[in-house]
Design a protein around this motif. Structure first.
Motif, PDB file in Angstrom:
ATOM      1  N   UNK A 161       0.827  -1.210   0.000  1.00  0.00           N
ATOM      2  CA  UNK A 161       0.000   0.000   0.000  1.00  0.00           C
ATOM      3  C   UNK A 161       0.860   1.258   0.000  1.00  0.00           C
ATOM      4  N   UNK A 162       0.363   2.299  -0.674  1.00  0.00           N
ATOM      5  CA  UNK A 162       1.049   3.585  -0.663  1.00  0.00           C
ATOM      6  C   UNK A 162       0.774   4.297   0.665  1.00  0.00           C
ATOM      7  N   UNK A 163       1.689   5.149   1.048  1.00  0.00           N
ATOM      8  CA  UNK A 163       1.540   5.919   2.289  1.00  0.00           C
ATOM      9  C   UNK A 163       1.336   7.396   1.961  1.00  0.00           C
ATOM     10  N   UNK A 164       0.501   7.667   0.952  1.00  0.00           N
ATOM     11  CA  UNK A 164       0.309   9.038   0.495  1.00  0.00           C
ATOM     12  C   UNK A 164      -0.374   9.906   1.545  1.00  0.00           C
ATOM     13  N   UNK A 165      -1.196   9.305   2.399  1.00  0.00           N
ATOM     14  CA  UNK A 165      -1.913  10.087   3.394  1.00  0.00           C
ATOM     15  C   UNK A 165      -1.166  10.259   4.699  1.00  0.00           C
ATOM     16  N   UNK A 166       0.068   9.763   4.779  1.00  0.00           N
ATOM     17  CA  UNK A 166       0.856   9.824   6.018  1.00  0.00           C
ATOM     18  C   UNK A 166       2.037  10.768   5.815  1.00  0.00           C
ATOM     19  N   UNK A 167       2.204  11.725   6.726  1.00  0.00           N
ATOM     20  CA  UNK A 167       3.322  12.658   6.659  1.00  0.00           C
ATOM     21  C   UNK A 167       4.373  12.285   7.703  1.00  0.00           C
ATOM     22  N   UNK A 168       5.535  12.908   7.604  1.00  0.00           N
ATOM     23  CA  UNK A 168       6.591  12.642   8.584  1.00  0.00           C
ATOM     24  C   UNK A 168       6.160  13.065   9.982  1.00  0.00           C
TER      25      UNK A 168
END
Length: 290
Positions: free
Chosen positions: A172-179
């Motif tokens: 899965x992509x982690x596009x919705x998660x920021x550092x």
């Protein structure tokens, strides 16, 4: 709202890094009821292997329900967790997501027998219409699942809940998660920071290389956290560069007013590369050479 993150203990085999990535992506959705892990195909592995993964996930901060859609073991616990809920089920291809939904939809209720065990009372499909999904097989060549579900479908369950069935994907992509948000996607980090007297030295600590960090330590998923942090940081930096380039391209134009008041936008050309030197400037340069 609840996320069901589903894996299989065999065919395809369960992988720690893949499990970690799915869990972080699910935590990033920030659903009110959180994340529930389901481990399918427990009938294909020794009980000790199942217990090892249940204990391992408990240390990660998750309740894991071992099930078998083949014989119905454990399906009642998932049925109870989804009763009256709106959920989404995610996981790699071939783990049995569609089979689990079919098992729930063909089980009208669950009852305890004299020995305390749980039995399944099947629905009479002639009396109650249920929606059954196509199921696929695991590829003999790759050992991974084949894509049977190709669209996201909202399925009405027999227990009054709704479950969004999603296509299987392996990473899965982690596009919705920021550092900034990544640390909150790890229950172990949240628990460490909530302990009394356990506080990082710096308020903006990202728990990677800072001195006096309360999170860094010898816990299983810490190397996975550091790896994902660098991946997410790289994605953010690439997105920032792409955004700045796009803004410079879109803003680098001149407006020209045509006849009738029509305004046209033309790209601003590089003077040295595309424009001819004016006659006035040419004469000035010629006189300097003299």
């Amino acid at each position: 709202e609840i996320a069901i993150v589903m894996f299989s203990l065999r065919d395809p085999p369960i992988e720690a890094n893949q499990v970690n990535r799915f869990l972080v992506a699910a935590e990033g959705a920030n659903l009110p009821e959180g994340v529930l892990v389901v481990l399918n195909k427990q009938d294909l592995v020794p009980e000790s292997e199942t217990r090892e993964w249940v204990d391992r996930l408990k240390a990660w901060g998750y309740e894991a329900i071992p099930i078998s859609t083949h014989d119905g073991t454990g399906v009642d616990r998932v049925w109870e967790a989804l009763e009256g809920q709106l959920g989404v089920i995610v996981g790699p291809s071939g783990v049995g997501k569609s089979s689990l939904i079919n098992a729930i939809n063909t089980s009208g209720s669950f009852s305890c027998d004299d020995s305390g065990g749980v039995g399944v009372e099947p629905v009479d499909e002639e009396e109650e219409e249920v929606e059954l999904l196509d199921v696929g097989e695991v590829s003999a060549r790759t050992g991974r699942g084949k894509h049977t579900t190709r669209n996201i479908s909202l399925i009405k369950l027999s227990n009054g809940g709704f479950l969004a069935d999603t296509p299987g994907f392996n990473q899965p992509h982690l596009l919705g998660v920021t550092t900034r948000e990544l640390a909150s996607c790890f229950p172990e980090i949240v628990q460490r920071l909530e302990e009394e007297g356990n506080k990082c030295e710096f308020k903006n600590c990202v728990h990677v290389h800072e001195p006096g960090c309360a999170v860094r330590g010898d816990w299983e998923r810490y190397p996975m956290y550091v790896d994902l942090y660098h991946q997410v940081k790289d994605m953010e930096e690439r997105a920032l560069k792409m955004g700045s380039k796009k803004e410079s391209r879109e803003g680098d134009f001149i407006k020209k007013i045509r006849k009738g008041g029509k305004v046209d936008a033309e790209p601003r050309l590089n003077r040295k590369k595309h424009r001819r030197t004016s006659r006035k400037l040419s004469k000035q340069q010629w006189r300097k050479q003299e």
